[in-house]
Structure formats: structure tokens, C-alpha cells
Design a protein around this motif. Structure first.
Motif: not given
Length: 473
Positions: A378-383, A419-421
């Protein structure tokens, strides 16, 4: 002589006859010297006699009436409910004390030892508020004595209402068992509002606001204001204006908010209006025009919170249905436009939705692996909702609070941030800002220690990058 003796009756008279027969028989046996027959026949006779006696005793005794009378104790006799004499005693006392509320409080205190306040609590409060007992609908009973020294005949000002609130407060503190009855009385009076004059309603509203502010009654009494007839005719909203004004005057809007939340009524204020007027805009204008902008802002904020909760549920539902990230992002952006929710607020909703979409493993060593796997997905959703530095910092603070509040995630914080970085959700500038000054107190020492080496690496990387740029120039 050789035959057996048989008995056909078990009555006492027959038993006597058997004995007589036996005596004659015994004599004859002795005469004949037939000892063997004697003993055999005697044995049969005794068995028959015992059987007769047993059957006789088995007869049930008929019940007899003794005529005994039990005396009922006086304390067990139920006293007939008759509030007339109670009312006359209270009214007479109030008429004697007059408008001196200090004297009224002393009279009520002393009378509690003589009069049955527990039994006649409703009558007592009716008199103190309206001057006499109230019939259904709020009208005074005509056939009983009344007093002119009560809440409804007092001056319509805040100071007088505060003095009356003290009378009720002292009475309930002295006789604690009246507390529940008093709250029930207020609920009843609110249902009777249409039966009172506008001035009487205003006084009752001011009194209720003061009592609510001081915790003498619960905000649950406001349920009575949601009565359909009161709402339809605008009585509820008008009453609420006076009530909240005196409440906020006594304390503040935070007191109102806390009390309403405690009883789950913080999201129900719109119900003071008919369905066709139940909107945030109408509510805001009505109470702002009445001088209650604080209440208007509180209601607007509550509606916004409610909308955010609904949006979070919907995002979770989209995830559970396996909708594509593209569709979820489009839906969330559309909702942002409709509701006016900022990106900073939205990233908090998205983060909570993602972290609530799975059931977490209870083992610390496994939950980190599970979290990394989920956040990669779901990182694209957070981005999509961290296009601003402030949104990134908001997300980082949400991660810090989440890991602190969920103890199994305490060691996962650094791995989640890295990870999010790497996924370009969090920038190095924001991470460094968080590390130096942007963090919150929750788990501060633990998380700063975890991030120490990564932050040093970021700083070194930044310095090397700057050096390379200078050499290139």
C-alpha cells in the motif's frame, strides 16, 4: 382346628373380637394339649394382628381448623400513597420562609427528618419548581394548595437561577437518595415544556444549564428534548439555546463537549431540529445567530469527525473487496473534494485504514515482517496523499504514535520508516526534521535511538551529495 384363621376387617372393634376368639381358642388348645397347633396358630394370629394395626395407623388424619389468628405487624402493612398531607406541609413551610432561599434550604434540610422525602420525591420537586403537584402535560392540580415561592415565579435572571441551583444542590447533598429522583424529575419537566409559559421554560433551561455545568445532573436528560412534538414546534431548539448559554457561562465549551461525549450525545445535537432542517449549515446559523458560535463550531467539528470515521470504514471496505489502488486513490480524492478534508487529515485516515485492514500476529518477531509486507503493497496509496512536507510529517507522527500505542510494533518503527523512505513516501528532509524537533513525546527515547544510525547515514549521504555538487561546479 387344622384350618387357618382369616380376618376380613381392620377396624379396632374387629381386632377386639379377634382377641376374644383367640382367648377361647387358646383355652381349647390347652385342653387338647395340642401344643404344636397352638404355636403355629398363635404365630398366624400375631401376624394378622400386626397387619390390622398397621393398616389402621396408615389412615390419614383429617385436617382440623384450630381457629388460630396471626396478628399482622404494623410495619408490614402497606401505607396508602397520599401526597396531599405532604404537599400541605411543604407548601406551608415555603410560604413561611418566603423569598429567602437560605431559609428555604434550611427548612428543607430540617423537614427531611420528619417528612418522607423518599416516598414523595416527585411531589417535593414539583412544588419547588412549579409551586404544586403537576398533572400530566405540565398543568398544576387545581384541588390542592400551592405556593407562590417556587422556581417558576422567581425572577428570570441568571443570578436568581444560580441561587435556586444552590437550594437543589444542598438538598441533594444532604439527602443523597434524592439524586436519581431529581434527575427523573428534570427529564419529566422537559417532556412537559409545551405546558409551560415561555418565561417558565427559560427559567427551567437556565437552571438545567447550571446544574449540568456543576455535575448535579447527567447530560442524558437532554434525551427528553428529542421528543418529536417538542422538536417539530421549535420548543427543543429554543430551550437548548438558553440551556447551553447558562452552561457555557458557568463553565466553558470544553465542559459541554466532555459531558456530551460521556453519554454519547456529542453527535446528536442536530436532532434538536426537524428532519428537513437537520443540516450543519442550518445548525451553525441558528446557534451562531443566538450567540453560541462555540457550540456551532463544536457541532461542525463533530460532524467532520463522523464523516472521517465513515470515510475510513469505506476505504477499509474497498481494501477488503480487493479494489485496485488506482480506484481507491480516485475514490479518496473525490471524497476530499466533497468534504473539504485537507491532505494532512486524509493521510491520517489512509494510514489508519491500511493498518486496520488486517489482523496482526501477536508475536513481535512476526508482526514486523507482516507490517513490512502490507506497507510495501500500500505504499503507492500512502504516497498519493503525501505530496506536501507537512503531510509527510503528519504520517511520520502517526507511525510514531501507532508503534507506541501497539507494543508489538515498538521494534518495527525504524524498519517501517526506512521502507517508506525507499518507496519515496517519506523524504530525508522530513525524517531529519522529525528527528531533531518534529517528534512527539510518545516513545521518544526508544524511537530516536532506533533511528540514530539511519539519520547519521542520511546526514553523511547529504554531505557527500553536497560535496559532489561543489566539485561538479
Amino acid at each position: 382346628m387344622g384350618g387357618s384363621i382369616v380376618f376380613f376387617s381392620s377396624s379396632s372393634a374387629q381386632a377386639q373380637q379377634l382377641l376374644a376368639i383367640w382367648e377361647g381358642f387358646e383355652c381349647r388348645v390347652r385342653t387338647c394339649h395340642c401344643l404344636a397347633l397352638f404355636f403355629r396358630s398363635k404365630s398366624r394370629f400375631l401376624s394378622a394382628f400386626i397387619s390390622v394395626s398397621f393398616m389402621n395407623n396408615q389412615k390419614q388424619q383429617k385436617p382440623t381448623l384450630t381457629g388460630q389468628r396471626f396478628k399482622t405487624r404494623k410495619r408490614d402493612e402497606k401505607e396508602r400513597f397520599d401526597p396531599t398531607q405532604f404537599q400541605e406541609s411543604i407548601v406551608q413551610g415555603l410560604n413561611q420562609t418566603g423569598t429567602d432561599l437560605e431559609a428555604v434550604a434550611k427548612f428543607l434540610d430540617a423537614s427531611g427528618g420528619k417528612l418522607d422525602y423518599r416516598r414523595y420525591a416527585e411531589t417535593l420537586f414539583d412544588i419547588l419548581v412549579a409551586g404544586g403537584m403537576l398533572a400530566p402535560g405540565g398543568t398544576l392540580s387545581d384541588d390542592l394548595t400551592r405556593t407562590e415561592y417556587c422556581l417558576f415565579t422567581a425572577s428570570e435572571d441568571l443570578e436568581t437561577m444560580q441561587a435556586y441551583a444552590q437550594v437543589f444542590n444542598k438538598l441533594i447533598r444532604r439527602y443523597k437518595y434524592l439524586e436519581k429522583g431529581f434527575e427523573e424529575e428534570i427529564k419529566k419537566l422537559l417532556l412537559f415544556l409545551k405546558g409551560f409559559t415561555e418565561s417558565e421554560r427559560n427559567k427551567l433551561a437556565m437552571l438545567a444549564g447550571i446544574l449540568l455545568a456543576n455535575g448535579n445532573i447527567s447530560a442524558s436528560i437532554l434525551n427528553s428534548l428529542f421528543n418529536e412534538n417538542l422538536v417539530k414546534e421549535g420548543v427543543s431548539a429554543a430551550f437548548a439555546v438558553k440551556l447551553f448559554k447558562s452552561w457555557i457561562n458557568e463553565k466553558d465549551i470544553n465542559s459541554v463537549a466532555a459531558s456530551l461525549r460521556k453519554v454519547g450525545m456529542d453527535n446528536r445535537l442536530m436532532e434538536l431540529f426537524p428532519a428537513n432542517k437537520r443540516s450543519c449549515e442550518y445548525f451553525s446559523k441558528y446557534f451562531t445567530d443566538a450567540g453560541l458560535k462555540e457550540l456551532s463550531d463544536f457541532a461542525r467539528n463533530q460532524q467532520s469527525i463522523g464523516a472521517r470515521k465513515e470515510l475510513q470504514k469505506e476505504v477499509q471496505e474497498l481494501m477488503s473487496r480487493g479494489e485496485t489502488l488506482k480506484d481507491i486513490i480516485a475514490y479518496v480524492r473525490e471524497e476530499m473534494k466533497k468534504t473539504g478534508i485537507s491532505e494532512q487529515t486524509m493521510i491520517g485516515i489512509v494510514w489508519t485504514s491500511v493498518m486496520s485492514s488486517v489482523e496482526w500476529n501477536k508475536k513481535e518477531e512476526l508482526v514486523t515482517e507482516q507490517a513490512i509486507k502490507l506497507l510495501k503493497q500500500y505504499s503507492p496509496l500512502l504516497k498519493a496523499f503525501t505530496s506536501q512536507g507537512l503531510s509527510e510529517l503528519t504520517l511520520l507522527l502517526k507511525i510514531q504514535e501507532y508503534c507506541y500505542d501497539n507494543i508489538h510494533f515498538m521494534k518495527a518503527f525504524q524498519k517501517i520508516v526506512v521502507l517508506l523512505y525507499k518507496a519515496d513516501v517519506l523524504s530525508e528532509e522530513v525524517i531529519l526534521k522529525w528527528y531533531t524537533e518534529g517528534h512527539v513525546a510518545k516513545g521518544k527515547s526508544v524511537f530516536l535511538e532506533q533511528m540514530k544510525k539511519f539519520v547519521e547515514w542520511l546526514k553523511n549521504a547529504e554531505e557527500e551529495s553536497e560535496s559532489e555538487e561543489e566539485e561538479a561546479d
